[in-house]
Scaffold this motif. Structure first.
Motif, mmCIF file in Angstrom:
data_model
loop_
_atom_site.group_PDB
_atom_site.id
_atom_site.type_symbol
_atom_site.label_atom_id
_atom_site.label_comp_id
_atom_site.label_asym_id
_atom_site.label_seq_id
_atom_site.Cartn_x
_atom_site.Cartn_y
_atom_site.Cartn_z
ATOM 1 N N MET A 153 -5.188 0.228 9.027
ATOM 2 C CA MET A 153 -6.017 0.698 7.697
ATOM 3 C C MET A 153 -5.210 0.931 6.737
ATOM 4 O O MET A 153 -4.152 1.634 6.775
ATOM 5 C CB MET A 153 -7.016 1.747 8.215
ATOM 6 C CG MET A 153 -8.114 1.480 9.147
ATOM 7 S SD MET A 153 -9.125 2.841 9.481
ATOM 8 C CE MET A 153 -8.603 3.543 11.156
ATOM 9 N N THR A 154 -5.589 0.754 5.553
ATOM 10 C CA THR A 154 -5.006 1.288 4.362
ATOM 11 C C THR A 154 -5.389 2.818 4.010
ATOM 12 O O THR A 154 -6.306 3.199 4.659
ATOM 13 C CB THR A 154 -5.492 0.490 3.000
ATOM 14 O OG1 THR A 154 -7.078 0.657 2.815
ATOM 15 C CG2 THR A 154 -5.444 -0.930 3.015
ATOM 16 N N ASP A 155 -5.018 3.580 3.186
ATOM 17 C CA ASP A 155 -5.142 4.785 3.155
ATOM 18 C C ASP A 155 -6.625 4.990 2.784
ATOM 19 O O ASP A 155 -7.412 5.957 3.074
ATOM 20 C CB ASP A 155 -4.239 5.162 1.932
ATOM 21 C CG ASP A 155 -2.794 5.472 2.293
ATOM 22 O OD1 ASP A 155 -2.650 5.674 3.670
ATOM 23 O OD2 ASP A 155 -2.042 5.811 1.609
ATOM 24 N N GLU A 156 -7.170 3.846 1.965
ATOM 25 C CA GLU A 156 -8.484 4.146 1.395
ATOM 26 C C GLU A 156 -9.534 3.838 2.476
ATOM 27 O O GLU A 156 -10.420 4.522 2.852
ATOM 28 C CB GLU A 156 -8.877 2.942 0.506
ATOM 29 C CG GLU A 156 -10.252 2.765 -0.255
ATOM 30 C CD GLU A 156 -10.666 4.062 -0.992
ATOM 31 O OE1 GLU A 156 -11.912 4.381 -0.862
ATOM 32 O OE2 GLU A 156 -9.906 4.777 -1.649
ATOM 33 N N GLN A 157 -9.095 2.900 3.493
ATOM 34 C CA GLN A 157 -10.113 2.451 4.761
ATOM 35 C C GLN A 157 -10.135 3.729 5.520
ATOM 36 O O GLN A 157 -10.888 4.048 6.077
ATOM 37 C CB GLN A 157 -9.294 1.265 5.512
ATOM 38 C CG GLN A 157 -9.807 -0.069 4.612
ATOM 39 C CD GLN A 157 -9.032 -1.176 5.126
ATOM 40 O OE1 GLN A 157 -7.878 -0.977 5.514
ATOM 41 N NE2 GLN A 157 -9.565 -2.216 4.986
ATOM 42 N N PHE A 158 -8.565 4.368 6.014
ATOM 43 C CA PHE A 158 -8.635 5.562 6.653
ATOM 44 C C PHE A 158 -9.380 6.732 6.167
ATOM 45 O O PHE A 158 -10.082 7.319 7.097
ATOM 46 C CB PHE A 158 -7.225 5.949 6.898
ATOM 47 C CG PHE A 158 -7.027 6.997 7.893
ATOM 48 C CD1 PHE A 158 -7.195 6.923 9.219
ATOM 49 C CD2 PHE A 158 -6.686 8.392 7.399
ATOM 50 C CE1 PHE A 158 -7.113 7.816 10.002
ATOM 51 C CE2 PHE A 158 -6.561 9.404 8.217
ATOM 52 C CZ PHE A 158 -6.607 9.250 9.801
ATOM 53 N N PHE A 159 -9.502 6.940 4.807
ATOM 54 C CA PHE A 159 -10.348 7.758 4.348
ATOM 55 C C PHE A 159 -11.583 7.729 4.720
ATOM 56 O O PHE A 159 -12.491 8.457 5.030
ATOM 57 C CB PHE A 159 -10.120 8.186 2.796
ATOM 58 C CG PHE A 159 -10.976 9.118 1.926
ATOM 59 C CD1 PHE A 159 -10.580 10.280 2.016
ATOM 60 C CD2 PHE A 159 -11.860 8.643 1.431
ATOM 61 C CE1 PHE A 159 -11.247 11.377 1.528
ATOM 62 C CE2 PHE A 159 -12.823 9.847 1.024
ATOM 63 C CZ PHE A 159 -12.445 10.737 0.701
ATOM 64 N N GLU A 160 -11.909 6.614 4.438
ATOM 65 C CA GLU A 160 -13.778 6.109 4.751
ATOM 66 C C GLU A 160 -13.936 6.368 5.958
ATOM 67 O O GLU A 160 -14.806 6.601 6.611
ATOM 68 C CB GLU A 160 -13.810 4.736 4.224
ATOM 69 C CG GLU A 160 -13.722 4.533 2.846
ATOM 70 C CD GLU A 160 -14.903 5.411 2.034
ATOM 71 O OE1 GLU A 160 -16.026 5.480 2.354
ATOM 72 O OE2 GLU A 160 -14.609 5.906 0.984
ATOM 73 N N GLN A 217 -14.437 9.637 6.716
ATOM 74 C CA GLN A 217 -15.681 10.382 6.267
ATOM 75 C C GLN A 217 -16.848 9.992 7.148
ATOM 76 O O GLN A 217 -17.979 10.858 7.196
ATOM 77 C CB GLN A 217 -15.842 9.760 4.769
ATOM 78 C CG GLN A 217 -14.889 10.142 3.584
ATOM 79 C CD GLN A 217 -14.753 11.569 3.801
ATOM 80 O OE1 GLN A 217 -15.628 12.398 3.213
ATOM 81 N NE2 GLN A 217 -13.549 12.049 4.021
ATOM 82 N N ILE A 218 -16.911 8.678 7.730
ATOM 83 C CA ILE A 218 -18.024 8.279 8.617
ATOM 84 C C ILE A 218 -18.069 8.963 9.961
ATOM 85 O O ILE A 218 -18.936 8.968 10.693
ATOM 86 C CB ILE A 218 -18.158 6.928 8.492
ATOM 87 C CG1 ILE A 218 -17.082 6.112 9.218
ATOM 88 C CG2 ILE A 218 -18.552 6.048 7.210
ATOM 89 C CD1 ILE A 218 -17.326 4.760 9.415
ATOM 90 N N ASN A 219 -16.947 9.579 10.436
ATOM 91 C CA ASN A 219 -16.868 10.351 11.494
ATOM 92 C C ASN A 219 -16.263 11.709 11.190
ATOM 93 O O ASN A 219 -15.281 12.535 11.771
ATOM 94 C CB ASN A 219 -15.492 9.716 12.193
ATOM 95 C CG ASN A 219 -15.927 8.436 12.691
ATOM 96 O OD1 ASN A 219 -16.765 8.103 13.578
ATOM 97 N ND2 ASN A 219 -15.360 7.309 12.348
ATOM 98 N N ARG A 220 -16.917 12.400 10.291
ATOM 99 C CA ARG A 220 -16.605 13.658 9.685
ATOM 100 C C ARG A 220 -16.796 14.976 10.830
ATOM 101 O O ARG A 220 -16.275 15.862 10.602
ATOM 102 C CB ARG A 220 -17.305 14.152 8.484
ATOM 103 C CG ARG A 220 -18.604 13.798 8.277
ATOM 104 C CD ARG A 220 -19.282 14.285 6.882
ATOM 105 N NE ARG A 220 -18.555 14.974 6.096
ATOM 106 C CZ ARG A 220 -17.549 14.715 5.052
ATOM 107 N NH1 ARG A 220 -17.767 13.559 4.613
ATOM 108 N NH2 ARG A 220 -17.081 15.625 4.407
#
Length: 194
Positions: free
Chosen positions: A16-23, A26-29
């Motif tokens: 994952m890119t940094d952006e994808q990893f952040f997302e 977020q969906i697994n908070r």
């Protein structure tokens, strides 16, 4: 019983890119998720109530000092940072000088900031393995901007102190731990942590 995080190893084409990893985070908070420099994703169990209380106490002490000092800001355990190695880590508590924080763009400040805090604390719960925590602390200590780190081992009543370019210092059952010159006037009362 010692526990280790679940480690997911991803094929290079699925990284994952940094952006994808952040997302993904977020969906697994409800999960505690980190990624190491090799792209391996660690999913850690939530802390138990006692450890959560101790973690909250040490963050609270750091936050009160930071508000009075005014030269930096504090971050809780749910805050992610992208290190220069590409690892994305979330220390249990951390602090950063405002002058370093303010070099980041608003977008960088909204996501996992691409910077290592000046000061980090990791708290070992009774079920944590010590070696991965020590490895994580060495990772922080190798980063530009890092000045001080504490690994608090509640199980053995020890505090490991990390400073750049110095040998790790180990304190046995200290009553307090001082922030030295990095956090002038900050003294962590260990009775609230042990």
């Amino acid at each position: 019983m010692l526990s280790s995080p679940i480690v997911l190893r991803m094929p290079p084409e699925f990284q994952m890119t940094d952006e994808q990893f952040f997302e993904f985070c977020q969906i697994n908070r409800d999960l505690r998720i980190e990624r190491n420099q090799f792209g391996e994703i660690s999913i850690m169990p939530p802390t138990g109530s006692e450890t959560g209380n101790r973690e909250g106490n040490l963050f609270g002490q750091l936050w009160v000092w930071s508000e009075q000092d005014g030269t930096g800001i504090t971050f809780s355990s749910s805050t992610g940072f992208i290190l220069s190695t590409g690892a994305e880590r979330s220390p249990d508590a951390s602090w950063m000088k405002l002058e370093r924080w303010n070099t980041l763009s608003p977008e960088q400040q909204q996501k996992f900031a691409p910077i290592c805090p000046d000061f980090v604390i990791e708290l070992r719960s009774a079920s944590d393995n010590l070696k991965p925590l020590k490895d994580k602390m060495l990772e922080y200590a190798s980063e530009a901007g890092f000045q001080l780190g504490w690994l608090i081992d509640r199980k053995n009543l020890q505090v490991y102190i990390y400073r750049p370019g110095q040998e790790v210092e180990c304190l046995d059952n200290p009553a307090t731990v001082s922030g030295d010159r990095v956090l002038p006037g900050f003294v962590l009362n260990m009775s609230k942590v042990w």
